[in-house]
Enzyme design. Structure first.
Site, PDB file in Angstrom:
ATOM      1  N   HIS A 123       0.872  -1.177   0.000  1.00 19.46           N
ATOM      2  CA  HIS A 123       0.000   0.000   0.000  1.00 19.46           C
ATOM      3  C   HIS A 123       0.912   1.231   0.000  1.00 19.46           C
ATOM      4  CE1 HIS A 123      -2.728   2.984   1.858  1.00 19.46           C
ATOM      5  NE2 HIS A 123      -3.730   2.202   1.525  1.00 19.46           N
ATOM      6  N   ASP A 200       3.452  -4.247   8.008  1.00 18.90           N
ATOM      7  CA  ASP A 200       2.228  -3.451   7.870  1.00 18.90           C
ATOM      8  C   ASP A 200       1.058  -4.401   8.140  1.00 18.90           C
ATOM      9  OD1 ASP A 200      -0.092  -2.274   7.004  1.00 18.90           O
ATOM     10  OD2 ASP A 200       0.707  -1.569   5.090  1.00 18.90           O
ATOM     11  N   GLN A 203      -4.172  -4.973   7.212  1.00 22.24           N
ATOM     12  CA  GLN A 203      -5.171  -5.943   6.741  1.00 22.24           C
ATOM     13  C   GLN A 203      -5.025  -7.289   7.439  1.00 22.24           C
ATOM     14  OE1 GLN A 203      -7.614  -5.082   4.841  1.00 22.24           O
ATOM     15  NE2 GLN A 203      -6.888  -3.123   4.035  1.00 22.24           N
ATOM     16  N   LYS A 226     -10.112  -0.190  10.774  1.00 14.76           N
ATOM     17  CA  LYS A 226     -10.362  -1.414   9.996  1.00 14.76           C
ATOM     18  C   LYS A 226     -10.738  -2.581  10.905  1.00 14.76           C
ATOM     19  CE  LYS A 226      -7.042   0.035   6.486  1.00 14.76           C
ATOM     20  NZ  LYS A 226      -7.786   0.459   5.295  1.00 14.76           N
ATOM     21  N   CYS A 366      -4.717   2.391  -3.609  1.00 16.08           N
ATOM     22  CA  CYS A 366      -3.470   2.947  -3.044  1.00 16.08           C
ATOM     23  C   CYS A 366      -2.311   1.989  -3.238  1.00 16.08           C
ATOM     24  CB  CYS A 366      -3.624   3.303  -1.569  1.00 16.08           C
ATOM     25  SG  CYS A 366      -4.905   4.487  -1.250  1.00 16.08           S
TER      26      CYS A 366
HETATM   27  N1  PMP Z   1      -1.596  -0.612   4.659  1.00 14.09           N
HETATM   28  C1  PMP Z   1      -2.569  -1.356   4.125  1.00 14.09           C
HETATM   29  C2  PMP Z   1      -2.242  -2.743   3.664  1.00 14.09           C
HETATM   30  C3  PMP Z   1      -3.849  -0.838   4.024  1.00 14.09           C
HETATM   31  O1  PMP Z   1      -4.818  -1.569   3.488  1.00 14.09           O
HETATM   32  C4  PMP Z   1      -4.107   0.473   4.486  1.00 14.09           C
HETATM   33  C5  PMP Z   1      -5.499   1.077   4.388  1.00 14.09           C
HETATM   34  N2  PMP Z   1      -6.141   0.876   3.180  1.00 14.09           N
HETATM   35  C6  PMP Z   1      -3.064   1.195   5.044  1.00 14.09           C
HETATM   36  C7  PMP Z   1      -1.819   0.616   5.118  1.00 14.09           C
HETATM   37  C8  PMP Z   1      -3.250   2.575   5.547  1.00 14.09           C
HETATM   38  O2  PMP Z   1      -4.129   2.625   6.611  1.00 14.09           O
HETATM   39  P1  PMP Z   1      -4.697   4.020   7.131  1.00 14.09           P
HETATM   40  O3  PMP Z   1      -5.264   4.734   5.932  1.00 14.09           O
HETATM   41  O4  PMP Z   1      -5.735   3.628   8.119  1.00 14.09           O
HETATM   42  O5  PMP Z   1      -3.558   4.767   7.743  1.00 14.09           O
END
Ligand code: PMP
Length: 412
Positions: A123, A200, A203, A226, A366
């Site tokens: 991401h 990270d 998910q 999440k 993203c």
């Molecule tokens: N890493 C991953 C794998 C994600 O799916 C996301 C959110 N889509 C993020 C990081 C970023 O999370 P946040 O927008 O809550 O900071």
């Protein structure tokens, strides 16, 4: 699950509504989950009975608010199996946590010629902080590729991680393909070369049992929203010795030891990294969400999502003209499934599904480098959570078949 799915759904009044005259089928959980009544109630209770700023006052409400906030930290510690509560830093979210590591550990330890290794499925939150750090320092950013099935290629990881590698930063579960990465093996590889590993967990933590000590990760980031908590709260786990060695991320109130006109010292962990008034109610909500998940059991949550994927994935694969990205084996999947239908733009597909009450995401998620790697501009993504039912899964399939008919995919 012990709690029957209908009991559980009763905790989520938002799910009990119609969208475009159809019952809502919420399948955008990878973007954000819904919040159950017990979490909302705990946040409301906090504001109605205990609200005060933490750590500062000696009055009763300040003490109660501090106890609530710190109890949430204890819950997080237990939930992710950190050795110490000092290793749990509250942040604004996963993005904030990852930026913290890049700006502190990265700033302190990366030099020209060093290598930072990430994977192609990251991401942007776990990509741009490292990319910008590498650009600033004259370091090299390397990408671990994927196997044909869309899994992280461990052989490629072994080739890319070298003695010049200082940081390996990899997602624990892909937000696009639902792939789970071998984070423990990657940690071992990184450590063999003297590098640290950053996971990270955005998910992963909401959907499976995560044990940061067992994984032996050095830093690990995730977001509350999440996993059914309020937005604006997240966590950075870090090994104590590393957190102690790196400089603070932000400066201001709460994070200091002493301040004189020309110099300052820093507070002990975890407060060194919690400058200014924190999202106290958010932390309380995260604690409540952890209680909610723990009462169900993370094994149960994972098993429930797997059953849904086992139902839906073969049906999706059987739709002519529909392409699924990532593993086709449900056993290798989280509840995240990305796909395209013929040449239909995923935004049009998502709009068609929304007309059927089915909420999915469409776009690059993203993860633009991953999209390029897969030869795509965008995809549609359905993502399941503990409150989704077999009927939700069936509705996704039937709505996709209707969209296929409507747009005449495969017939012209
Ligand atoms: N890493 C991953 C794998 C994600 O799916 C996301 C959110 N889509 C993020 C990081 C970023 O999370 P946040 O927008 O809550 O900071």
């Amino acid at each position: 699950m012990d709690k029957s799915i209908s009991d559980l759904r009763a905790d989520f009044p938002i799910l009990d509504q119609r969208v475009n005259d159809e019952p809502l089928v919420y399948l955008d959980n990878a973007a954000t989950a819904q919040r159950p009544t017990p979490v909302l109630k705990q946040v409301l209770d906090f504001y109605q009975t205990d609200n005060a700023n933490v750590h500062r006052g000696v009055h009763t409400l300040a003490e109660r608010a501090t106890a609530d906030y710190e109890a949430a930290r204890d819950r997080v510690q237990k939930f992710i199996h950190a050795k110490k509560r000092e290793e749990v830093i509250f942040t604004k979210g996963c993005t904030d946590s990852l930026n913290l590591v890049a700006a502190t550990y990265g700033e302190q330890n990366i030099q020209a010629g060093d290598e930072i290794v990430i994977s192609i499925m990251e991401h942007h939150s776990n990509l741009i902080p490292w990319q910008q750090l590498a650009l600033k320092k004259g370091a090299t950013l390397k990408y671990i590729g994927l196997t044909k099935e869309g899994e992280l290629d461990l052989a490629d990881a072994a080739a890319k991680i070298t003695d010049r590698t200082k940081i390996v930063a990899v997602t624990h579960a892909s937000n696009v393909m639902g792939t789970v990465t071998p984070l423990k093996q990657l940690a071992k590889l990184a450590h063999q070369h003297g590098a640290i590993i950053v996971g990270d967990g955005a998910q992963a933590v909401p959907h499976m049992k995560v044990d940061v000590t067992e994984l032996d990760v050095d830093f690990y980031a995730f977001s509350g929203h999440k996993m059914m908590s309020p937005t604006g709260i997240g966590v950075l786990y870090g090994k104590q010795a590393l957190l102690e060695a790196i400089p603070p991320y932000q400066y201001g109130g709460e994070m200091i030891g002493t301040v004189t006109e020309q110099a300052s010292t820093w507070a002990a962990l975890p407060y060194k990294f919690e400058a200014g008034t924190q999202n106290i109610a958010g932390a309380v909500g995260l604690g409540a969400a952890i209680d909610y998940l723990t009462a169900i059991g993370m094994d149960q949550v994972e098993a429930h999502e797997r059953v849904l994927v086992q139902t839906v994935l073969p049906q999706l694969l059987a739709i002519e003209g529909l392409t699924v990205y990532g593993p086709t084996d449900p056993a290798k999947h989280t509840g995240v499934i990305s796909f395209n239908l013929g040449h239909l733009h995923p935004h049009d597909l998502a709009t068609a599904l929304d007309m059927e009450g089915v909420a999915v995401r469409a776009g690059h998620h993203c993860a633009q480098p991953l999209m390029n790697y897969l030869g795509l501009e965008a995809s549609a993504r359905a993502s399941f959570y503990l409150y989704n039912t077999a009927a939700d899964a069936e509705k996704l399939v039937s709505a996709l078949k209707e969209a296929k008919e409507f747009f005449r995919i495969g017939t012209i």
